[in-house]
Design an enzyme around this catalytic site. Structure first.
Site, PDB file in Angstrom:
ATOM      1  N   ASN A 320      70.926  52.079  48.991  1.00  0.00           N
ATOM      2  CA  ASN A 320      70.211  50.879  49.561  1.00  0.00           C
ATOM      3  C   ASN A 320      70.129  49.681  48.457  1.00  0.00           C
ATOM      4  O   ASN A 320      69.002  49.251  48.100  1.00  0.00           O
ATOM      5  CB  ASN A 320      68.652  51.341  49.992  1.00  0.00           C
ATOM      6  CG  ASN A 320      68.199  50.390  50.881  1.00  0.00           C
ATOM      7  OD1 ASN A 320      68.766  49.413  51.364  1.00  0.00           O
ATOM      8  ND2 ASN A 320      66.815  50.627  51.379  1.00  0.00           N
ATOM      9  N   HIS A 356      58.217  49.693  55.238  1.00  0.00           N
ATOM     10  CA  HIS A 356      58.998  50.584  56.188  1.00  0.00           C
ATOM     11  C   HIS A 356      57.843  51.198  57.305  1.00  0.00           C
ATOM     12  O   HIS A 356      58.446  51.477  58.608  1.00  0.00           O
ATOM     13  CB  HIS A 356      59.161  52.020  55.401  1.00  0.00           C
ATOM     14  CG  HIS A 356      60.397  51.931  54.680  1.00  0.00           C
ATOM     15  ND1 HIS A 356      60.495  51.426  53.464  1.00  0.00           N
ATOM     16  CD2 HIS A 356      61.730  52.480  55.085  1.00  0.00           C
ATOM     17  CE1 HIS A 356      61.770  51.676  52.962  1.00  0.00           C
ATOM     18  NE2 HIS A 356      62.314  52.155  53.706  1.00  0.00           N
TER      19      HIS A 356
END
Length: 469
Positions: A320, A356
């Protein structure tokens, strides 16, 4: 707008593949970027910027409508409000703050309303990507209107002096290669791409197609592996009574393979997304020292590092990547006024947890990442002090078993964190953690409790004694 199902029926494909409707639509959306990229490069590349912005906007809206139906309107609302804030309030910290609060507030409210308790694939997936992108535009506009002599070199590379037009904001946001799952890229790079100044003309060759298709095939490979092994390593299997009957070592290995597979779906979609960005040209990254054109400017996963990693730091450095760069530039570095890197690091990870979602599993996962990374640095420094050389410089008969041990410990720790990340609620991941005797939190928290008062003082005394002798 309550029904966020995509336009058009794909029931026959759902039955044929066994995938869920939202998951299949996401995959189709990612693959659709490839013909769109080829068409763009054939007919619009280095042409009228307005036409390019319109093309990106229409393509992105089409993909969003196919995947999420009328819920694509949420992204439009966020873009228009963010644009108005830039235009009305101007390049100030007030603009940055309001853009941050509006977009994060909109995203978190949506999480709370739409969350099912499982990992959801819905319109909030691209919305979380869009949230970071819009916040970065506000920061870049603010940076572009500060004293450039005092601005750091990193911020200068992304700063813009004038606010983007609404069409530019739409094109940036709906670019087909980055709308659904990323990668993140800044508006300055996007505008340079559209203007035809990002890619050196002498480097405009078919190597981008070759590299883009390589990433696509890598994504297909990971997608195939995920589909093949997911029935055996699913959340359902992890929560089953069969898992509880495994030995402790058997449970540890299952958690390792579960985590490996769970992360594989991210590798798949990131590689697919990056491939279309490469073919479009947005991933251009100059040349290597030996003159090879690089198309890795938007790389989100360093596969060679990730697949051979044996430390947590290597995992962070290879996984990521663009999101990590984003939070480093727009969160970690902006917290320098705190005067404490560890505190800035902790708050950055808590921001990632909130971004998230609102489940406790996200916060536990990123908190564990924070304390594990600190512990790993401390242990590594102590080992290097004793050995008086880094691990890479040791003989193979020492290095190989040590790396094997590191790998197992790291993969189990990573898997332990990913259990919380994937199961989300405490009631669910507690069942798994309890069966593993909470071994990772116990070891890590015990280490940090004893390190400043016992471990480090004793180690320092011992090493000082060795030097004296």
């Amino acid at each position: 707008m309550a029904d966020c199902g995509g336009f058009g029926s794909i029931d026959f494909l759902v039955k044929a593949t066994g995938l869920s409707d939202p998951g299949l639509r996401l995959v189709i959306g990612l693959f659709s970027a490839y013909p769109l990229a080829f068409f763009y490069h054939a007919f619009l590349y280095r042409r009228n910027p307005v036409l390019q912005h319109v093309y990106f906007t229409l393509c992105g809206l089409g993909v969003a409508a196919f995947c999420y139906g009328w819920c694509f309107a949420h992204s439009l609302i966020a873009i228009i409000v963010s644009y108005l804030l830039l235009q009305i309030v101007g390049p100030s910290m007030v603009t940055v703050g309001l853009t941050f609060l509006f977009n994060m507030g909109y995203l978190l409210t949506s999480y709370a309303y739409y969350a099912s308790g499982d990992y959801d694939v819905n319109w909030t997936t691209p919305q979380c990507i869009l949230t970071l992108r819009l916040i970065s535009v506000a920061w870049d506009y603010y940076d572009g209107n500060q004293d450039q002599e005092k601005l750091s070199a990193d911020f200068k590379t992304t700063a813009i002096a004038t606010p983007p037009t609404l069409l530019q904001m739409l094109g940036l946001s709906y670019f087909y290669g980055g709308f659904l799952v990323g990668p993140q890229f800044q508006i300055k790079a996007y505008l340079s791409f559209v203007d035809g100044t990002l890619v050196d003309k002498k480097d405009d060759n078919n190597s981008r197609v070759t590299e883009g298709l390589k990433r696509m095939f890598l994504g297909v490979m990971y997608l195939g592996l995920y589909a093949a092994f997911e029935p055996y390593l699913s959340v359902t299997n992890l929560l089953s009574d069969d898992f509880q009957r495994f030995s402790l070592l058997g449970k540890a290995w299952f958690v390792i393979f579960f985590s490996k597979l769970a992360l594989m779906k991210y590798l798949a979609v990131w590689c697919l997304s990056e491939g279309s960005c490469i073919i479009s040209g947005l991933s251009y990254n100059g040349r290597t020292k030996d003159g090879k054109v690089m198309w890795d400017g938007l790389r989100n996963i360093k596969v060679s590092v990730y697949e051979t990693m044996y430390t947590f730091q290597q995992c962070i450095d290879s996984f990521n990547i663009n999101t990590n760069k984003w939070v480093f530039r727009y969160v970690f570095k902006r917290l320098r006024f705190l005067g404490n890197k560890n505190l800035s690091h902790f708050l950055t990870l808590m921001f990632l947890a909130v971004w998230h979602g609102l489940f406790v599993g996200y916060f536990i996962c990123f908190f564990l990442e924070f304390v594990i990374i600190l512990m790993e640095k401390q242990v590594t420094n102590m080992c290097n002090t004793v050995a008086q050389k880094p691990l890479a410089a040791t003989p193979a008969y020492v290095k190989i078993p040590v790396i094997a041990g590191y790998w197992f410990i790291m993969m189990f720790g990573l898997g332990y964190c990913n259990v919380a990340f994937n199961l989300l609620s405490f009631q669910r991941f507690h069942r798994i953690w309890w069966s593993l005797y909470y071994i990772v939190p116990v070891v890590v928290l015990t280490w940090h409790a004893l390190y400043p008062i016992l471990i480090y003082p004793v180690f320092k005394k011992m090493t000082r004694g060795d030097k004296d002798r």
